[in-house]
Motif scaffolding. Structure first.
Motif, PDB file in Angstrom:
ATOM      1  N   TYR A  68       0.886  -1.193  -0.206  1.00 38.49           N
ATOM      2  CA  TYR A  68      -0.060   0.124  -0.008  1.00 38.49           C
ATOM      3  C   TYR A  68       0.834   1.258   0.051  1.00 38.49           C
ATOM      4  O   TYR A  68       0.667   2.134  -0.784  1.00 38.49           O
ATOM      5  CB  TYR A  68      -0.894  -0.046   1.097  1.00 38.49           C
ATOM      6  CG  TYR A  68      -1.854   1.354   1.365  1.00 38.49           C
ATOM      7  CD1 TYR A  68      -2.849   1.521   0.615  1.00 38.49           C
ATOM      8  CD2 TYR A  68      -1.500   2.312   2.317  1.00 38.49           C
ATOM      9  CE1 TYR A  68      -3.560   2.714   0.843  1.00 38.49           C
ATOM     10  CE2 TYR A  68      -1.954   3.357   2.522  1.00 38.49           C
ATOM     11  CZ  TYR A  68      -3.325   3.546   1.559  1.00 38.49           C
ATOM     12  OH  TYR A  68      -3.786   4.876   1.817  1.00 38.49           O
ATOM     13  N   ALA A  69       1.799   1.291   0.896  1.00 40.17           N
ATOM     14  CA  ALA A  69       2.836   2.555   0.881  1.00 40.17           C
ATOM     15  C   ALA A  69       3.550   2.682  -0.469  1.00 40.17           C
ATOM     16  O   ALA A  69       3.816   3.842  -0.769  1.00 40.17           O
ATOM     17  CB  ALA A  69       3.617   2.385   2.117  1.00 40.17           C
ATOM     18  N   ALA A  70       4.017   1.669  -1.098  1.00 40.45           N
ATOM     19  CA  ALA A  70       4.770   1.663  -2.204  1.00 40.45           C
ATOM     20  C   ALA A  70       3.920   2.311  -3.228  1.00 40.45           C
ATOM     21  O   ALA A  70       4.161   2.951  -4.133  1.00 40.45           O
ATOM     22  CB  ALA A  70       5.222   0.312  -2.627  1.00 40.45           C
ATOM     23  N   LEU A  71       2.608   1.807  -3.276  1.00 40.95           N
ATOM     24  CA  LEU A  71       1.625   2.074  -4.419  1.00 40.95           C
ATOM     25  C   LEU A  71       1.360   3.536  -4.157  1.00 40.95           C
ATOM     26  O   LEU A  71       1.247   4.323  -5.110  1.00 40.95           O
ATOM     27  CB  LEU A  71       0.546   1.289  -4.399  1.00 40.95           C
ATOM     28  CG  LEU A  71       0.533  -0.218  -5.104  1.00 40.95           C
ATOM     29  CD1 LEU A  71      -0.801  -1.010  -4.637  1.00 40.95           C
ATOM     30  CD2 LEU A  71       0.646   0.087  -6.503  1.00 40.95           C
ATOM     31  N   PHE A  72       0.930   4.013  -2.994  1.00 38.89           N
ATOM     32  CA  PHE A  72       0.886   5.322  -2.798  1.00 38.89           C
ATOM     33  C   PHE A  72       1.980   6.183  -2.927  1.00 38.89           C
ATOM     34  O   PHE A  72       1.756   7.329  -3.617  1.00 38.89           O
ATOM     35  CB  PHE A  72       0.554   5.393  -1.168  1.00 38.89           C
ATOM     36  CG  PHE A  72       0.076   6.886  -0.827  1.00 38.89           C
ATOM     37  CD1 PHE A  72      -1.139   7.509  -1.241  1.00 38.89           C
ATOM     38  CD2 PHE A  72       0.958   7.444  -0.083  1.00 38.89           C
ATOM     39  CE1 PHE A  72      -1.447   8.727  -0.755  1.00 38.89           C
ATOM     40  CE2 PHE A  72       0.628   8.980   0.316  1.00 38.89           C
ATOM     41  CZ  PHE A  72      -0.412   9.599   0.025  1.00 38.89           C
ATOM     42  N   SER A  73       2.984   5.942  -2.714  1.00 39.38           N
ATOM     43  CA  SER A  73       4.274   6.674  -2.838  1.00 39.38           C
ATOM     44  C   SER A  73       4.480   6.881  -4.330  1.00 39.38           C
ATOM     45  O   SER A  73       4.773   7.982  -4.945  1.00 39.38           O
ATOM     46  CB  SER A  73       5.467   6.199  -2.491  1.00 39.38           C
ATOM     47  OG  SER A  73       5.436   6.312  -0.902  1.00 39.38           O
ATOM     48  N   ALA A  74       4.322   5.797  -5.194  1.00 38.48           N
ATOM     49  CA  ALA A  74       4.506   5.754  -6.757  1.00 38.48           C
ATOM     50  C   ALA A  74       3.396   6.742  -7.284  1.00 38.48           C
ATOM     51  O   ALA A  74       3.697   7.403  -8.198  1.00 38.48           O
ATOM     52  CB  ALA A  74       4.460   4.384  -7.307  1.00 38.48           C
TER      53      ALA A  74
END
Length: 83
Positions: A68-74
């Motif tokens: 979730y954090a990786a997708l949000f950051s991307a």
């Protein structure tokens, strides 16, 4: 100048996120090692399975939160690139 500040803020947020996920994973690994240690002590199977299940659930939650954090950051990064 604003773009550099935004990029720096994203890198700082990424660094904090990585520290959090590494710490959370370390706790899950310690719980898994604890479950193996208490298994050798001869505790009840219920206790062993409870600790082992807790460790595995923590790892699953950690992976889901990391994704979730990786997708949000991307998404945030790509959104900033188009503006």
């Amino acid at each position: 100048m604003d773009h550099k500040k935004s990029m720096r803020n994203q890198l700082i947020r990424l660094a904090y996120s990585l520290v959090f996920f590494i710490a959370f994973t370390a706790v899950a690994v310690l719980a898994d090692l604890l479950s193996e240690g208490i298994r050798q002590l001869g505790v009840a199977d219920f206790t062993y399975y409870l600790v082992a299940l807790t460790a595995r659930l923590m790892l699953v939650v950690d992976v889901l939160l990391f994704c979730y954090a990786a997708l949000f950051s991307a998404w945030d990064f790509l959104k900033g690139q188009t503006e």
